[in-house]
Design an enzyme around this catalytic site. Structure first.
Site, PDB file in Angstrom:
ATOM      1  N   ARG A 102      -9.328   6.718  -0.731  1.00 43.51           N
ATOM      2  CA  ARG A 102     -10.526   6.256   0.004  1.00 43.51           C
ATOM      3  C   ARG A 102     -11.678   7.250   0.003  1.00 43.51           C
ATOM      4  O   ARG A 102     -12.707   6.988   0.611  1.00 43.51           O
ATOM      5  CB  ARG A 102     -10.180   5.883   1.447  1.00 43.51           C
ATOM      6  CG  ARG A 102      -9.133   4.774   1.583  1.00 43.51           C
ATOM      7  CD  ARG A 102      -9.550   3.499   0.904  1.00 43.51           C
ATOM      8  NE  ARG A 102      -8.708   2.377   1.302  1.00 43.51           N
ATOM      9  CZ  ARG A 102      -8.691   1.217   0.649  1.00 43.51           C
ATOM     10  NH1 ARG A 102      -9.448   1.045  -0.430  1.00 43.51           N
ATOM     11  NH2 ARG A 102      -7.936   0.235   1.057  1.00 43.51           N
TER      12      ARG A 102
ATOM     13  N   HIS B  68      -5.600  -4.818 -14.318  1.00 45.25           N
ATOM     14  CA  HIS B  68      -5.302  -5.681 -13.169  1.00 45.25           C
ATOM     15  C   HIS B  68      -5.509  -7.101 -13.672  1.00 45.25           C
ATOM     16  O   HIS B  68      -6.634  -7.508 -13.955  1.00 45.25           O
ATOM     17  CB  HIS B  68      -6.250  -5.347 -12.018  1.00 45.25           C
ATOM     18  CG  HIS B  68      -6.343  -6.428 -10.979  1.00 45.25           C
ATOM     19  ND1 HIS B  68      -5.296  -6.751 -10.155  1.00 45.25           N
ATOM     20  CD2 HIS B  68      -7.358  -7.271 -10.639  1.00 45.25           C
ATOM     21  CE1 HIS B  68      -5.668  -7.743  -9.347  1.00 45.25           C
ATOM     22  NE2 HIS B  68      -6.908  -8.078  -9.626  1.00 45.25           N
TER      23      HIS B  68
ATOM     24  N   HIS C 150       0.764  -3.651 -11.035  1.00 48.20           N
ATOM     25  CA  HIS C 150       1.192  -4.575  -9.974  1.00 48.20           C
ATOM     26  C   HIS C 150       1.251  -6.059 -10.367  1.00 48.20           C
ATOM     27  O   HIS C 150       0.570  -6.893  -9.785  1.00 48.20           O
ATOM     28  CB  HIS C 150       0.341  -4.403  -8.702  1.00 48.20           C
ATOM     29  CG  HIS C 150      -1.142  -4.451  -8.909  1.00 48.20           C
ATOM     30  ND1 HIS C 150      -1.968  -3.435  -8.520  1.00 48.20           N
ATOM     31  CD2 HIS C 150      -1.942  -5.399  -9.454  1.00 48.20           C
ATOM     32  CE1 HIS C 150      -3.207  -3.759  -8.820  1.00 48.20           C
ATOM     33  NE2 HIS C 150      -3.215  -4.941  -9.378  1.00 48.20           N
TER      34      HIS C 150
ATOM     35  N   ASP D 279       1.035   1.039  -4.545  1.00 51.96           N
ATOM     36  CA  ASP D 279      -0.242   0.340  -4.434  1.00 51.96           C
ATOM     37  C   ASP D 279      -0.872   0.608  -3.059  1.00 51.96           C
ATOM     38  O   ASP D 279      -1.323  -0.300  -2.369  1.00 51.96           O
ATOM     39  CB  ASP D 279      -0.075  -1.158  -4.675  1.00 51.96           C
ATOM     40  CG  ASP D 279      -1.395  -1.795  -5.115  1.00 51.96           C
ATOM     41  OD1 ASP D 279      -2.380  -1.058  -5.295  1.00 51.96           O
ATOM     42  OD2 ASP D 279      -1.440  -3.030  -5.261  1.00 51.96           O
TER      43      ASP D 279
ATOM     44  N   HIS E 139      -6.131   1.183   5.437  1.00 56.86           N
ATOM     45  CA  HIS E 139      -7.295   0.568   6.079  1.00 56.86           C
ATOM     46  C   HIS E 139      -7.398   1.059   7.510  1.00 56.86           C
ATOM     47  O   HIS E 139      -6.398   1.436   8.130  1.00 56.86           O
ATOM     48  CB  HIS E 139      -7.143  -0.959   6.125  1.00 56.86           C
ATOM     49  CG  HIS E 139      -7.403  -1.629   4.817  1.00 56.86           C
ATOM     50  ND1 HIS E 139      -8.637  -1.619   4.208  1.00 56.86           N
ATOM     51  CD2 HIS E 139      -6.589  -2.347   4.008  1.00 56.86           C
ATOM     52  CE1 HIS E 139      -8.567  -2.303   3.072  1.00 56.86           C
ATOM     53  NE2 HIS E 139      -7.325  -2.749   2.924  1.00 56.86           N
TER      54      HIS E 139
END
Lengths: 425, 326
Positions: free
Chosen positions: A65, A181, A234, A307, A311
């Site tokens: 982040r 992805h 993923h 992954d 948050h």
């Protein structure tokens, strides 16, 4: 400093070690395993009796982040969480803010990670400038000057197939792995849950399986044409995995990982709108979960990954589709992986391989093994410890986990980075 | 388990009304029976009962609505509650205020009930999960998820005409994909024991896992309407022509519009329902909408009784338990 890890059960698939031995560490390196080197005098001893000693875990996809979203987590906080999870190398995707399309951003991340000294951090460079899917990033510069280990467009699909082709061709000439992805944005159509029983019942905007399979099929054709080395991140559906496994069998230079939550959860876990189960790609059907577990068993999945997407609380406090996707996963990666061994999906050695040496190979880095004369990045865990997941106790600032109240077995007791203890429970 | 329990308080009484999904048959019958008692209030000279005197009910509408909001307002007023209507322009979210902030502000005004309509599925659940313990939440429609009072007023209307649910064949026709009404109706019909529920629409308007909800899927009106007792039409949103879901209103009316001709395939005494507002000439012919088999306006009237029932059951519960304590 000279460190002795005494009487631990070492599992190092890369060197085919599986037994109780002592590890001798000096100047940050493993100097011997088993036999004590002449004149070695330990300044510190870790008693690892009844513990398992493995190479430090290598995580293929970890969002720290920083820069850009420091209110969700920082390089210092999230690398400390990695250490608490027994992880000694994390790979950061390029979708920071600003994104990693300049050497300055990559260097900033590397510098701050070095300063935090919790975990090695490697970075992926942006595949396209600004991740906008239009112009190529300076891949070669990002590789040689900023040491990026691969290229990726993060979670933003490259819609223009010609741009994707060119990007793959260029990456191939730079000898860089493209991390993909797989999502067709037209088919996923801003959805937030797997198209199936739950999205139908809850009336949630749905993402069909074909959003993944169509993208995989397109990308496989381009990989074949361009010869680029590619890694699918993923993967969430059994059919997409099968397509990749088939391509691999035919000799295409592809590898694939699955995030640990897709091996334990399905769309049913959304219940009545549990926003902690909002992830991209979405949690899919029971059939997909079983298909992915089968892939782990049959070795068509190369690596497991957290992954990690921490948050702040606000990000998950809204009606389901308005919440931000992602799970804070670093600290549950190892115990959730060990659960697969309990469920007889694979043996411990094969599991450790998928958490250490295999992801290191995918990143093209020298890590994930306990060879003599290499850096002492080590994870020690107690396989007998039972604990209940409580996000409040996470080291990560992200408390967003769907695994709260799960009873897990196996807890990291020590993590060593460059021979130094960076985490101790 | 704990997630379906959110609709009930610790005494097992209905506290919130968010979805039909997971509710037992006796709860639904309870609502229908209670509504039956309220049905006459509107025909009295004094259209009021003092059940919820002193309570404050907030109609919290994040999405525009005339019919639903008005009937909720009337229902609350006939129960003698004070009503506050708040229409929230969706743009206020772009002002940065989160749904939770807005909720806290309204709570600070000491309200007893939120009647919520919101464009996102799960919004009513979200609000119910975060309100103070004394507040009840009624879902007046959340995204494509649920519209439980609409489903209950439809059940009420069916029961008045057909009595026994366990002998019925019901067809739901139209945009199942985007319809919260359809989802709630299907749950209610199944829970009340309707043996055969059909949905009729093109594949683009039917979610792939629809059969998992206990219905039979038809693409052909002729087959789907055959011998049904109840025909439930759904509104077709005009924006469905975008996104390649349908070619045109014209073709939709030709294939799935309810005409007098097609209605003849249903049983002679079949009733025709529609949650409104009607698109005449798109999903239903005027002759049918205004015809003898149509119960569309009855549905509106019944909506008030059902909403009175749900409000009195969820809010009256507190007075009842308080009474017990003393």
């Amino acid at each position: 400093m000279k460190l002795l890890i005494k009487q631990g059960h070492i599992i190092d698939p890369a060197n085919s070690i599986d037994g109780v031995h002592d590890i001798y560490i000096a100047n940050g390196k493993i100097v011997a395993i088993g036999k004590k080197p002449d004149g070695f005098k330990a300044t510190k001893t870790i008693d690892a009796t009844d513990q398992i000693v493995i190479p430090g875990i290598v995580d293929l996809c970890t969002r720290l982040r920083e820069p850009g979203q420091e209110y969700k987590g920082t390089i210092a906080s999230e690398t400390a969480a990695a250490a608490a999870g027994g992880i000694t190398t994390v790979c950061v995707p390029p979708d920071t803010d600003p994104c990693i399309d300049t050497t300055a951003v990559a260097e900033l991340i590397h510098q701050r990670a070095t300063a935090a000294a919790n975990c090695h951090v490697v970075t992926q460079a942006a595949l396209t400038l600004g991740l906008d899917g239009e112009f190529l990033s300076e891949m070669a510069t990002l590789k040689t000057q900023a040491h990026c280990v691969g290229v990726s467009n993060g979670l933003k699909p490259v819609e223009n197939i010609l741009v994707m082709r060119r990007a793959m061709e260029y990456a191939a000439s730079c000898d860089m792995t493209v991390f993909l992805h797989a999502e067709d944005p037209g088919l996923s159509n801003n959805g937030c849950a797997h198209e199936g029983v739950m999205s139908t019942r809850l009336g949630l905007p749905a993402i069909p399986e074909s959003a993944e399979t169509a993208a995989v099929s397109r990308d496989l054709m381009l990989i074949e044409q361009t010869g680029v080395r590619a890694h699918f991140s993923h993967i969430s559906s059994a059919n997409a995995l099968q397509m990749i496994a088939q391509a691999k069998q035919q000799g295409l230079p592809v590898s694939v990982d699955v995030s640990i939550h897709h091996l334990h959860l399905t769309d049913l876990d959304i219940g009545f709108f549990d926003s902690n189960c909002h992830v991209i790609p979405p949690l899919r059907s029971q059939r997909d979960k079983q298909g992915l577990q089968q892939g782990v068993k049959q070795n068509s999945i190369d690596a497991l990954c957290s992954d990690h997407q921490p948050h702040c609380a606000d990000a998950k406090l809204a009606p389901f589709s308005a919440t931000e996707p992602g799970i804070s996963g670093l600290e549950t990666l190892l115990p959730l992986s060990l659960r697969l061994v309990d469920e007889n999906i694979l043996d411990l050695k094969a599991l450790i391989q998928k958490l250490t040496v295999e992801p290191a190979k995918i990143l093209g880095i020298d890590a994930g093994h306990l060879s003599v004369n290499t850096t002492a990045d080590i994870c020690i865990y107690n396989p007998a410890t039972n604990w209940t997941v409580n996000a409040e106790n996470f080291v990560s600032t992200g408390h967003n986990t769907p695994f709260a109240d799960w009873e897990l077995q196996g807890k990291v007791t020590h993590t060593l980075l460059d021979g130094k203890i960076v985490y101790q429970s | 388990m704990k997630q379906t329990d959110i609709q009930f308080d610790q005494n097992g009484l209905l506290r919130h009304f968010l979805t039909i999904d997971g509710l037992k048959r006796n709860v639904l019958v309870d609502i229908l029976d209670t509504a039956e008692n309220f049905a006459t209030v509107g025909t009295q000279q004094v259209k009021k009962v003092p059940l919820l005197r002193g309570k404050t009910i907030v109609n919290l509408f994040f999405e525009s609505s005339t019919r639903t909001r008005t009937t909720f307002e009337l229902a609350a007023k006939r129960l003698s509650a004070d009503v506050l209507n708040i229409n929230i322009d969706t743009s206020s979210t772009s002002k940065g205020e989160s749904l939770l902030d807005m909720l806290r502000n309204l709570e600070a005004m000491h309200c007893d009930m939120f009647v919520v309509r919101h464009h996102q599925s799960g919004a009513a659940h979200f609000i119910a999960q975060h309100v103070s313990p004394h507040i009840s939440v009624i879902n007046a429609g959340d995204g494509q998820h649920a519209h439980p009072t609409q489903a209950m007023l439809d059940m009420f209307t069916i029961r008045r005409h057909k009595q026994d649910f366990t002998k019925l064949r019901v067809a739901v026709i139209g945009d199942i994909m985007h319809s919260r009404v359809a989802r709630s109706e299907i749950h209610a019909l199944n829970t009340l024991g309707v043996p055969e529920i059909r949905v009729i629409a093109p594949n683009t308007l039917i979610p792939p896992a629809t059969d998992s909800m206990g219905v039979h899927v038809y693409h052909d009106m002729e087959q789907g309407l055959k011998d049904v007792d109840v025909v439930m039409m759904l509104r077709l949103q005009r924006e469905r022509m975008q996104g390649a879901l349908l070619p045109s209103e014209h073709e939709y009316f030709e294939t799935y519009g309810l005409t007098s001709e097609k209605l003849k395939l249903a049983k002679v005494d079949a009733i025709v329902m529609h949650p409104g507002p009607i698109n005449r000439g798109v999903e239903i012919e005027s002759a049918v909408a205004d015809g003898p088999q149509s119960v569309i306006l009855e549905q509106v009237t019944n909506g008030i009784a059902i909403r009175m029932a749900v409000m009195s059951m969820t809010l009256g519960r507190q007075t009842a338990t308080e009474g017990k304590a003393t």
